[in-house]
Design a protein around this motif. Structure first.
Motif, short mmCIF file in Angstrom:
data_model
loop_
_atom_site.label_atom_id
_atom_site.label_comp_id
_atom_site.label_asym_id
_atom_site.label_seq_id
_atom_site.Cartn_x
_atom_site.Cartn_y
_atom_site.Cartn_z
N ALA A 1 3.49 -21.59 25.83
CA ALA A 1 4.70 -20.84 25.78
C ALA A 1 4.56 -19.96 24.28
O ALA A 1 5.43 -18.98 24.47
N ASP B 1 4.06 -25.01 29.79
CA ASP B 1 5.09 -25.84 28.70
C ASP B 1 4.34 -27.00 28.35
O ASP B 1 2.97 -27.21 28.52
N LEU C 1 5.14 -21.85 33.79
CA LEU C 1 6.13 -21.14 33.41
C LEU C 1 6.02 -19.61 34.00
O LEU C 1 6.86 -18.86 34.11
#
Length: 346
Positions: free
Chosen positions: A237, A260, A266
């Motif tokens: 991320a 993540d 994500l």
């Protein structure tokens, strides 16, 4: 027979164009249409005969603990081969035995738990009649498919299927045409009736055709073709556009997953996302976070799904790649349209 019923090729050479430097196109078309009309009438005559004898033949084949052995000479032999192949591919174990070879050793391939399906338009084929006593003596069930219910083969058989036709399509009435078509259709009718009775499914068909396109569509799963482990394009991320671009270039799938710390998905960053970011005036790909440009609701698929389902997803949503996730949305694989092409799914 009136003039309208005369086969086009039975006319004189001057009328039909035979012997001329250029064949008469109308005569050729008329000949082809005549064959279709004659064979259509033959099949219409066949339809009412799908009755008690047909049901009995199907039951005998369903009860067979061995294999259905198809046999026949000449053109009937060619039809018997095709019927055997159709039966075998639709759930009824079957193979072809040449009746001439059967008298010279191949009878050993036929056992008392088999069912023999013998094809002969005349019902008097010598090679078939030669092996019938042996079959009867060892207790092998015999189903005859002939064009003459009163023939020797039909009389000796345990069951008889009448495939007689009103006429052959051959203008001389000699070459087997309508009769072989009727036998072929009756064989197909047996195979499909047995398929239905067995509850044979498309998945069953695929298992016997693993190298065919249907087999690949019904048997090949995402797990069989996806990139896994280090082959999966993914960044954390905190990655920048530059780092995502490097990962995409290394893995060559045209996208990268953004995950993540627990490897849960994500979003996905694609070539298209990069172009849009640049169009929107992103100044520095080395500092811009990938989270700012990634797609946050990407299409995903499970590893246990069929590969053809991935193809449908890509086509429906006009995308070229998919991330593969497990039940907890952890990234376990990736694939693109080129993987489907290599697997010959599309």
């Amino acid at each position: 027979m009136n003039a309208a019923q005369i086969h086009p090729l039975a006319r004189s050479p001057l009328q039909s164009g035979i012997g001329a430097s250029e064949p008469d196109p109308d005569a050729i078309v008329a000949s082809g249409v005549h064959v279709i009309d004659v064979e259509t009438r033959a099949l219409q005559a066949l339809r009412p005969r799908i009755g008690a004898a047909f049901v009995a033949a199907c039951r005998r084949m369903l009860e067979c603990r061995g294999r259905v052995v198809c046999t026949g000479m000449g053109k009937s032999g060619h039809i018997a081969r095709k019927v055997a192949a159709t039966l075998a591919s639709t759930g009824t174990p079957s193979f072809y035995v040449h009746p001439g070879e059967a008298s010279h050793g191949d009878l050993g391939m036929i056992t008392d738990i088999d069912v023999v399906l013998a094809l002969s338009n005349s019902g008097e084929t010598e090679e078939l009649l030669t092996i019938v006593p042996v079959l009867k003596r060892q207790g092998t069930a015999l189903i005859a498919m002939t064009g003459r219910p009163e023939s020797t083969l039909a009389t000796l058989a345990d069951l008889h299927l009448d495939v007689s036709v009103p006429e052959e399509a051959c203008p001389l009435g000699l070459a087997p045409t309508s009769s072989t078509t009727a036998a072929l259709v009756m064989g197909d009718a047996l195979a499909i009736a047995l398929l239905d009775a067995r509850g044979f499914t498309s998945e069953d068909f695929a298992r016997s055709h693993p190298a065919g396109s249907l087999g690949r569509r019904l048997l090949l799963h995402i797990a069989d073709i996806m990139h896994s482990g280090d082959g999966i394009p993914r960044v954390g991320a905190d990655a920048t556009l530059s780092e995502a671009l490097v990962e995409m270039s290394r893995k060559r799938l045209g996208m990268t997953a953004v995950v993540d710390d627990d490897d849960r998905l994500l979003g996905v960053f694609t070539d298209g996302d990069l172009r849009r970011a640049l169009d929107e005036g992103t100044d520095d790909v080395r500092t811009t976070p990938v989270l700012a440009s990634m797609g946050r609701n990407p299409k995903t698929i499970g590893a246990d799904k069929l590969a053809i389902e991935a193809a449908h997803l890509m086509e429906e949503f006009k995308i070229n790649a998919l991330i593969v996730v497990d039940a907890q949305q952890r990234v376990v694989g990736a694939l693109n349209i080129h993987d489907l092409l290599r697997a010959r799914v599309v």
